[in-house]
Scaffold this active site. Structure first.
Site, PDB file in Angstrom:
ATOM      1  N   ASP A  44      82.830  19.696   7.050  1.00 21.15           N
ATOM      2  CA  ASP A  44      82.091  18.993   8.089  1.00 21.15           C
ATOM      3  C   ASP A  44      82.533  17.539   8.083  1.00 21.15           C
ATOM      4  O   ASP A  44      83.056  17.035   7.071  1.00 21.15           O
ATOM      5  CB  ASP A  44      80.578  19.086   7.847  1.00 21.15           C
ATOM      6  CG  ASP A  44      79.781  18.867   9.125  1.00 21.15           C
ATOM      7  OD1 ASP A  44      79.512  19.854   9.842  1.00 21.15           O
ATOM      8  OD2 ASP A  44      79.453  17.707   9.421  1.00 21.15           O
ATOM      9  N   ARG A  88      68.532   9.745  18.067  1.00 21.91           N
ATOM     10  CA  ARG A  88      69.145   9.804  16.740  1.00 21.91           C
ATOM     11  C   ARG A  88      69.436   8.435  16.139  1.00 21.91           C
ATOM     12  O   ARG A  88      69.514   8.293  14.912  1.00 21.91           O
ATOM     13  CB  ARG A  88      70.428  10.638  16.807  1.00 21.91           C
ATOM     14  CG  ARG A  88      70.141  12.104  17.115  1.00 21.91           C
ATOM     15  CD  ARG A  88      71.337  12.987  16.932  1.00 21.91           C
ATOM     16  NE  ARG A  88      70.998  14.382  17.159  1.00 21.91           N
ATOM     17  CZ  ARG A  88      71.849  15.397  17.014  1.00 21.91           C
ATOM     18  NH1 ARG A  88      73.099  15.154  16.642  1.00 21.91           N
ATOM     19  NH2 ARG A  88      71.469  16.630  17.235  1.00 21.91           N
TER      20      ARG A  88
END
Length: 280
Positions: A137, A33
């Protein structure tokens, strides 16, 4: 990752900012990532990690990259079936005067869960009813995607029935955009589940699925304790299939009642007497 110290540094950063745990063995995930972020800066991974000490913008990008969770439309199916078949009917009966539902999609990622719920409510709520879905989130990048309501062909192929694609989406260039009447029902809020909660009000259903697995035991207990007063007395909390309140401290375990709805465990607030003893 190439150097254990680089992984330890990133792991410490994520834990400090989000309370999420990246233990040894997750080096491959961190590397996968962060490599694109490092390459965008013309750096190797170790150089990029060193840069994080003084670059707040890149630290934010790292947090975004490492808090993106797996998601799809109507994920695991069974919770959505339980929601429409067994949770909605009693909620509709008890709220017949207000004719309004509030639902929280916690750790909503790119919004497939929130919009899956919105589709079901669009189909199952009687005429004249209102609903709001609060989608939260920690990733600002993901929240931007929820607001936009646009998804790639690959994304709409992951669990979205063809009938729903036709009914609720419009092709915009190479993406699919969800109907405005559903987008306007979604309230997007930035939120770290491990930090103090903003004033969100009470919810009839809280979806907290496949989130607690990323936290240590103390943080899990704290999240569940602070959610108690945010759930309506007759509301439902939905966790992931591998998550439970039964492994929490005894006083907290006693504050939640587990109801099995077919294959789906749902959690309810215990009696007012139990809640008062726990200080919820």
């Amino acid at each position: 990752m190439t150097a254990p110290s680089a992984f330890a540094s990133v792991s410490a950063l994520v834990r400090r900012e989000t309370s999420m745990v990246y233990d040894e063995g997750k080096e491959y995930l961190v590397e996968a990532r962060l490599n694109p972020l490092a390459q965008a800066k013309g750096l190797d991974l170790e150089q990029y990690v060193a840069r994080l000490a003084f670059d707040a913008d890149e630290r934010r990008k790292v947090i975004d990259a490492l808090t993106i969770n797996e998601t799809s439309w109507f994920r695991d199916h069974s919770p959505y079936q339980a929601f429409t078949d067994s949770m909605l009917p009693p909620l509709l009966e008890s709220r017949s005067m207000t004719r309004r539902l509030r639902i929280w999609s916690a750790a909503c990622s790119s919004g497939q869960e929130a919009y899956s719920i919105a589709m079901l409510l669009d189909q199952h709520l009687p005429a004249g009813w209102e609903y709001e879905i609060v989608a939260t989130d920690i990733s600002t990048q993901m929240l931007d995607r929820v607001r936009a309501g646009r998804y790639s062909q690959v994304e709409v192929n992951r669990g979205l029935p063809a009938t729903s694609l036709v009914r609720y989406f419009t092709r915009v260039g190479r993406e699919w955009e969800i109907a405005e009447r559903l987008r306007e029902r979604i309230t997007v809020r930035h939120m770290n589940l491990a930090a103090p909660y903003p004033a969100l009000g009470a919810f009839d259903v809280i979806w907290l699925r496949n989130v607690l697995i990323y936290f240590d035991a103390t943080t899990k207990a704290d999240i569940l304790r602070r959610m108690l007063p945010m759930l309506a007395g007759d509301g439902f909390l939905l966790l992931g299939s591998s998550e439970t309140t039964l492994d929490m401290p005894p006083d907290l375990t006693a504050s939640w009642r587990r109801d099995q709805i077919g294959r789906v465990p749902a959690y309810r607030r215990a009696s007012a007497m139990t809640l008062s003893r726990t200080g919820a």
